[in-house]
Design a protein around this motif. Structure first.
Motif, PDB file in Angstrom:
ATOM      1  N   UNK A  23       3.538  -0.488  13.040  1.00  0.00           N
ATOM      2  CA  UNK A  23       3.390  -1.043  11.989  1.00  0.00           C
ATOM      3  C   UNK A  23       2.462  -0.627  11.016  1.00  0.00           C
ATOM      4  N   UNK A  24       1.057  -0.560  11.862  1.00  0.00           N
ATOM      5  CA  UNK A  24      -0.061  -0.378  11.125  1.00  0.00           C
ATOM      6  C   UNK A  24      -0.428   1.031  10.803  1.00  0.00           C
ATOM      7  N   UNK A  25       0.506   1.891  11.197  1.00  0.00           N
ATOM      8  CA  UNK A  25       0.337   3.473  10.775  1.00  0.00           C
ATOM      9  C   UNK A  25       1.243   3.997   9.666  1.00  0.00           C
ATOM     10  N   UNK A  26       2.154   3.056   9.276  1.00  0.00           N
ATOM     11  CA  UNK A  26       3.014   3.513   8.226  1.00  0.00           C
ATOM     12  C   UNK A  26       3.069   2.613   6.985  1.00  0.00           C
ATOM     13  N   UNK A  27       3.181   2.915   5.865  1.00  0.00           N
ATOM     14  CA  UNK A  27       3.289   2.527   4.650  1.00  0.00           C
ATOM     15  C   UNK A  27       4.159   3.096   3.499  1.00  0.00           C
ATOM     16  N   UNK A  28       4.572   2.472   2.667  1.00  0.00           N
ATOM     17  CA  UNK A  28       5.328   3.191   1.531  1.00  0.00           C
ATOM     18  C   UNK A  28       6.631   2.208   1.218  1.00  0.00           C
TER      19      UNK A  28
ATOM     20  N   UNK B 191      12.789   3.706   6.221  1.00  0.00           N
ATOM     21  CA  UNK B 191      14.108   3.833   5.873  1.00  0.00           C
ATOM     22  C   UNK B 191      14.301   5.203   4.976  1.00  0.00           C
ATOM     23  N   UNK B 192      13.473   5.717   4.454  1.00  0.00           N
ATOM     24  CA  UNK B 192      13.578   6.949   3.634  1.00  0.00           C
ATOM     25  C   UNK B 192      14.342   8.034   4.345  1.00  0.00           C
ATOM     26  N   UNK B 193      14.419   7.923   5.733  1.00  0.00           N
ATOM     27  CA  UNK B 193      15.165   8.770   6.590  1.00  0.00           C
ATOM     28  C   UNK B 193      16.534   8.315   7.231  1.00  0.00           C
ATOM     29  N   UNK B 194      16.940   7.208   6.746  1.00  0.00           N
ATOM     30  CA  UNK B 194      18.049   6.560   7.290  1.00  0.00           C
ATOM     31  C   UNK B 194      19.359   7.057   6.958  1.00  0.00           C
ATOM     32  N   UNK B 195      20.115   7.273   7.946  1.00  0.00           N
ATOM     33  CA  UNK B 195      21.517   7.621   7.813  1.00  0.00           C
ATOM     34  C   UNK B 195      22.396   6.561   8.275  1.00  0.00           C
TER      35      UNK B 195
END
Length: 365
Positions: free
Chosen positions: A292-297, A350-354
């Motif tokens: 969690x600490x390495x992703x944001x957006x 979730x930008x990559x979610x299918x």
């Protein structure tokens, strides 16, 4: 640009069993097309049909604009490299490579010139006087490739050529085949069950299952937009995570509720609205699930998950948790301290979610 190979509505049956069903494939000059799928899916049978080694039940095969459906293998202007190498044990390397040219009556000067070119290209000049039994597996495969290359055919067919080699040699030979293709701009149809081989070699991949082509496209396209759950699960190592969720539309976003063992459901909110059924299968690649600490957006959602298993792979650490009753892999940095049994915040991109339909298994978004 006219296709070099055009397969239309091809069926192949053995008795009452259809082993190939309505195959439609178009291949352009210079393409490197890899037929990939699990054992028994029909990929080698399709290759043999292209080569003319197996008659087809119905449909057409065109090579360079000419109908080859009923033309014998020897007249199709193709060259084939087999898994078993198929070298003549009593002949030298040079004789093996030039044998086909001798049979076709090509003069000695031309044979020797072609042999020298191919030997230099494949770096096998010191091996020309040896017999196959004196060669390693990788050297035998180079000789088999040399025998095909001197033909200069319209089409090269490879049937699992690297499956008899050890892992390190397979990587080396993959690079060799890729360099040859780039240098010579040959057209190749290549069969493998190894999806990593498919991803690294192909300009196009055809994913097969039970005698049908489920998807054909560029490797990146197949990886990022699989048309169904079979392709999503087959392509990628580790494969795409596929886990069930309940989907609802709430205040302009999509709410996903995923069951977790021993706790409240995991809730993920996608800022986009999708027209989805209430039950879906969520698809996320392991690289889209991280610390969690390495992703944001705006598309990153976090949730606490229990680590059930850890798999070290050198540059990455794969962590396994359970969501929706199935195993889900995330890809963490190797420096991140994790232990089995820890509860840690995961980030889901979730930008990559299918989304897939749980019954038809087809892609929904």
């Amino acid at each position: 640009m006219a296709p070099i190979l055009e397969i239309r509505n091809l069926y192949k049956s053995f008795g009452s069993v259809d082993v190939l069903k309505n195959i439609n494939v178009s291949i352009d000059p210079g393409d490197f097309v890899v037929l990939v799928g699990p054992s028994g899916c029909g990929k080698s049978t399709l290759l043999n049909c292209i080569a003319g080694l197996e008659p087809i039940t119905r449909g057409t095969i065109e090579i360079a604009g000419e109908d080859m459906t009923d033309v014998p293998a020897r007249d199709r202007d193709i060259a084939m490299v087999f898994q078993s190498y198929a070298l003549y044990p009593t002949m030298s390397v040079a004789q093996n490579i030039t044998f086909g040219m001798r049979v076709r009556g090509i003069d000695r000067e031309t044979r020797e010139k072609k042999l020298a070119e191919v030997a230099r290209l494949l770096k096998i000049e010191p091996l020309l006087d040896r017999r196959p039994k004196q060669l390693s597996g990788g050297q035998r495969q180079r000789v088999a490739m040399g025998r095909a290359l001197v033909r200069e055919p319209k089409l090269f067919l490879f049937d699992e050529p690297l499956s008899n080699l050890d892992a390190k040699l397979r990587v080396e030979m993959r690079a060799e085949i890729r360099r040859l293709h780039q240098r010579l701009s040959t057209t190749i149809v290549y069969v493998t069950h190894d999806q990593i081989e498919a991803m690294t070699l192909a300009t196009k991949i055809a994913v097969m299952k039970a005698g049908e082509v489920h998807q054909i496209g560029k490797p990146k396209e197949i990886y990022e937009r699989p048309v169904n759950m079979f392709v999503a699960d087959f392509i990628g190592s580790p494969s795409m995570n596929l886990f069930p969720a309940r989907a609802t539309r709430v205040d302009g976003h999509t709410r996903l509720e995923v069951s977790r063992s021993g706790g409240a459901p995991l809730v993920l909110k996608d800022p986009r609205q999708f027209d989805l059924p209430s039950q879906v299968v969520v698809g996320l690649r392991p690289e889209d699930i991280a610390e969690a600490n390495l992703r944001s957006g705006p598309f990153v959602q976090t949730g606490t998950c229990r680590i059930d298993f850890i798999e070290q792979s050198g540059s990455d650490t794969y962590v396994l948790t359970k969501l929706g009753g199935v195993d889900v892999f995330g890809r963490f940095h190797t420096e991140t301290h994790v232990e089995e049994g820890m509860e840690i915040d995961f980030a889901f991109d979730l930008a990559k979610v299918l989304f897939f339909h749980p019954e038809t298994e087809v892609l929904l978004n």
